[in-house]
Design a protein around this motif. Structure first.
Motif, PDB file in Angstrom:
ATOM      1  N   VAL A 104       7.982  31.868  32.125  1.00  0.00           N
ATOM      2  CA  VAL A 104       9.104  32.209  32.474  1.00  0.00           C
ATOM      3  C   VAL A 104      10.492  32.425  31.028  1.00  0.00           C
ATOM      4  O   VAL A 104      10.325  31.921  30.498  1.00  0.00           O
ATOM      5  N   PRO A 105      11.480  33.427  30.623  1.00  0.00           N
ATOM      6  CA  PRO A 105      12.143  33.504  29.913  1.00  0.00           C
ATOM      7  C   PRO A 105      13.021  32.405  29.817  1.00  0.00           C
ATOM      8  O   PRO A 105      13.765  32.206  30.157  1.00  0.00           O
ATOM      9  N   LEU A 106      13.046  32.214  28.425  1.00  0.00           N
ATOM     10  CA  LEU A 106      14.321  31.392  27.980  1.00  0.00           C
ATOM     11  C   LEU A 106      15.280  31.739  28.252  1.00  0.00           C
ATOM     12  O   LEU A 106      15.807  33.187  27.341  1.00  0.00           O
ATOM     13  N   PRO A 107      16.527  31.042  28.217  1.00  0.00           N
ATOM     14  CA  PRO A 107      17.489  31.840  28.840  1.00  0.00           C
ATOM     15  C   PRO A 107      18.352  31.371  27.180  1.00  0.00           C
ATOM     16  O   PRO A 107      17.906  30.630  26.199  1.00  0.00           O
ATOM     17  N   ASP A 108      19.173  32.527  26.593  1.00  0.00           N
ATOM     18  CA  ASP A 108      19.672  31.942  25.298  1.00  0.00           C
ATOM     19  C   ASP A 108      19.954  31.124  24.793  1.00  0.00           C
ATOM     20  O   ASP A 108      19.866  30.543  23.966  1.00  0.00           O
ATOM     21  N   SER A 109      20.396  29.989  25.976  1.00  0.00           N
ATOM     22  CA  SER A 109      21.124  29.168  25.464  1.00  0.00           C
ATOM     23  C   SER A 109      20.363  27.694  25.259  1.00  0.00           C
ATOM     24  O   SER A 109      20.916  26.647  25.148  1.00  0.00           O
ATOM     25  N   MET A 110      18.956  27.711  25.458  1.00  0.00           N
ATOM     26  CA  MET A 110      18.178  27.191  25.429  1.00  0.00           C
ATOM     27  C   MET A 110      16.766  27.152  24.443  1.00  0.00           C
ATOM     28  O   MET A 110      16.626  27.941  23.973  1.00  0.00           O
ATOM     29  N   ASP A 111      17.081  26.220  23.256  1.00  0.00           N
ATOM     30  CA  ASP A 111      16.093  26.710  22.273  1.00  0.00           C
ATOM     31  C   ASP A 111      14.399  26.011  22.452  1.00  0.00           C
ATOM     32  O   ASP A 111      14.871  25.211  23.567  1.00  0.00           O
ATOM     33  N   GLU A 112      13.464  26.632  21.614  1.00  0.00           N
ATOM     34  CA  GLU A 112      12.357  26.262  22.166  1.00  0.00           C
ATOM     35  C   GLU A 112      11.622  24.497  22.481  1.00  0.00           C
ATOM     36  O   GLU A 112      10.976  24.419  23.182  1.00  0.00           O
ATOM     37  N   VAL A 113      12.352  23.933  21.577  1.00  0.00           N
ATOM     38  CA  VAL A 113      11.908  22.083  21.920  1.00  0.00           C
ATOM     39  C   VAL A 113      12.232  21.785  22.931  1.00  0.00           C
ATOM     40  O   VAL A 113      12.022  21.353  24.060  1.00  0.00           O
ATOM     41  N   THR A 114      13.596  22.541  23.707  1.00  0.00           N
ATOM     42  CA  THR A 114      14.079  21.818  25.296  1.00  0.00           C
ATOM     43  C   THR A 114      13.294  22.598  25.926  1.00  0.00           C
ATOM     44  O   THR A 114      12.567  22.167  27.313  1.00  0.00           O
ATOM     45  N   GLY A 115      12.724  23.820  25.567  1.00  0.00           N
ATOM     46  CA  GLY A 115      12.255  25.118  26.794  1.00  0.00           C
ATOM     47  C   GLY A 115      10.627  24.062  27.273  1.00  0.00           C
ATOM     48  O   GLY A 115      10.394  24.283  27.912  1.00  0.00           O
ATOM     49  N   ALA A 116       9.990  23.838  26.225  1.00  0.00           N
ATOM     50  CA  ALA A 116       8.871  23.076  25.858  1.00  0.00           C
ATOM     51  C   ALA A 116       9.066  21.866  26.456  1.00  0.00           C
ATOM     52  O   ALA A 116       7.766  21.018  27.250  1.00  0.00           O
ATOM     53  N   ALA A 117      10.509  20.863  27.033  1.00  0.00           N
ATOM     54  CA  ALA A 117      10.349  19.758  27.416  1.00  0.00           C
ATOM     55  C   ALA A 117      10.666  20.067  28.635  1.00  0.00           C
ATOM     56  O   ALA A 117      10.833  18.568  29.824  1.00  0.00           O
ATOM     57  N   PHE A 118      10.332  21.140  29.271  1.00  0.00           N
ATOM     58  CA  PHE A 118      11.852  20.930  30.795  1.00  0.00           C
ATOM     59  C   PHE A 118      10.706  21.431  32.167  1.00  0.00           C
ATOM     60  O   PHE A 118      11.243  21.017  32.824  1.00  0.00           O
ATOM     61  N   GLN A 119       9.776  22.506  32.129  1.00  0.00           N
ATOM     62  CA  GLN A 119       9.232  22.304  33.284  1.00  0.00           C
ATOM     63  C   GLN A 119       8.719  21.348  33.456  1.00  0.00           C
ATOM     64  O   GLN A 119       9.136  21.373  35.244  1.00  0.00           O
ATOM     65  N   ILE A 120       7.747  20.517  33.763  1.00  0.00           N
ATOM     66  CA  ILE A 120       6.698  19.632  33.956  1.00  0.00           C
ATOM     67  C   ILE A 120       8.119  18.736  34.370  1.00  0.00           C
ATOM     68  O   ILE A 120       7.564  18.564  35.661  1.00  0.00           O
ATOM     69  N   ALA A 121       8.734  18.140  33.810  1.00  0.00           N
ATOM     70  CA  ALA A 121       9.167  16.913  33.877  1.00  0.00           C
ATOM     71  C   ALA A 121      10.742  17.031  35.255  1.00  0.00           C
ATOM     72  O   ALA A 121      10.846  16.596  35.876  1.00  0.00           O
ATOM     73  N   TYR A 122      11.280  18.373  34.653  1.00  0.00           N
ATOM     74  CA  TYR A 122      12.323  19.117  35.884  1.00  0.00           C
ATOM     75  C   TYR A 122      11.959  19.940  37.129  1.00  0.00           C
ATOM     76  O   TYR A 122      12.188  19.325  38.487  1.00  0.00           O
ATOM     77  N   GLY A 123      10.772  20.446  36.844  1.00  0.00           N
ATOM     78  CA  GLY A 123      10.241  21.263  38.308  1.00  0.00           C
ATOM     79  C   GLY A 123       9.325  19.906  38.983  1.00  0.00           C
ATOM     80  O   GLY A 123       9.028  19.380  40.106  1.00  0.00           O
TER      81      GLY A 123
END
Length: 320
Positions: A104-123
């Protein structure tokens, strides 16, 4: 490259030097910037998870980083693209090969630490609440383990969806984190107090439970007629036993939920959910909470924060 690797059946995971992998057909090579830790990582390392890979394998379920190369027949995302990927394994390493279809491409406003924390928990929380429980505006949502990795996102998403949110967590600090995420009511993680306080509010329409044990039993007893209970996990270590006749009396529904399973039989549900979540993030409606960011050589410390339930939100391992 360095990787947190299980070399053989029964062997403990350890930081190991491995050869950098090459992407095969359908895969991309990712230079990993960060890997989010999940309670399921503990179960995988213990060999008790429903999808524990056969050794040898590298632990780590979800990553964010930059595409380095494409495997045969893969058209994108192009090298240089920042992506988040749920791979199920292989994330606690400096490089990894993952299915291109899951990137999933990361939006410009999302850094990699946030991106790594995002999918499973929010999904997990979004598909559970929106797709499985059909949470409606104005309903009362009880979230157990409300300051944990998935619980905190359930509080946030519940508020975005218009619910009245009751957060149940252990200790004033964790309850304060849930309050900051938007919880309307705070309840300590004591079964008797939970049951009493929830009944005083009028009961719950939806229960989101990643904990199990005595808290599930207390929530079950304080549900309103036609309530829906989402079984997300068993962080307490105790799987509840449900009396079917009690379901009948109040017309209750207990629903099992495993986010990763949708990758196999309904990937469209995951895709549509992540698209919605990314929109909400870009609109500023979701604010991921990462309590600890640790380097790869402290991965065992990060896992212990989950094991002892001392973290709030997510713990992320940064590779460099």
């Amino acid at each position: 490259m360095r990787a947190y690797h299980v070399a053989a059946p029964g062997a403990p995971a350890a930081l190991t030097e491995l050869s950098r992998p090459a992407p095969q057909a359908g895969e991309i090579l990712v230079r990993i910037a960060a890997c989010g830790l999940n309670f399921a990582d503990l179960l995988i390392l213990d060999g008790t998870y429903q999808e524990t890979p056969e050794p040898p394998f590298t632990a780590g379920m979800e990553v964010a980083g930059t595409v380095e190369a494409l495997g045969p027949g893969v058209e994108g995302p192009a090298p240089g693209t920042r992506v988040a990927v749920f791979g199920g394994q292989g994330g606690l390493a400096e490089y990894g090969c993952f299915p291109a279809a899951r990137a999933v491409p990361l939006p410009d406003s999302m850094d990699e630490v946030t991106g790594a924390a995002f999918q499973i928990a929010y999904g997990t929380s979004h598909v559970a609440l929106a797709h499985r429980a059909r949470l409606s505006p104005g309903e009362r949502l009880l979230v157990l383990g409300a300051a944990g990795g998935v619980g905190l996102t359930a509080v946030e998403i519940g508020k975005v969806m218009g619910a009245e949110v009751v957060a149940c967590a252990r200790g004033a600090e964790k309850l304060g984190v849930a309050r900051q995420a938007g919880a309307d009511h705070l309840v300590p993680a004591d079964p008797e107090e939970l049951r009493t306080r929830l009944k005083a509010l009028g009961g719950a329409d939806v229960v989101y439970d990643p904990v199990g044990g005595a808290l599930f039993d207390a929530a079950f007893r304080a549900c309103r007629p036609e309530a829906r209970l989402l079984v997300i996990g068993f962080a307490s270590g105790e799987v509840p036993r449900i009396k079917a006749n009690h379901l009948l009396v109040k017309n209750l529904t207990v629903t099992g939920f495993y986010w990763g399973g949708y990758m196999a039989f309904r990937p469209d549900v995951i895709r549509d959910s992540l698209s919605q979540l990314m929109r909400w993030f870009e609109e500023g409606r979701l604010k991921p909470h990462v309590s600890e960011v640790l380097p790869l050589d402290r991965v065992e410390e990060g896992l212990d924060l989950l094991r002892t339930r001392r973290s709030t939100g997510k713990v992320v391992i940064r590779m460099a």
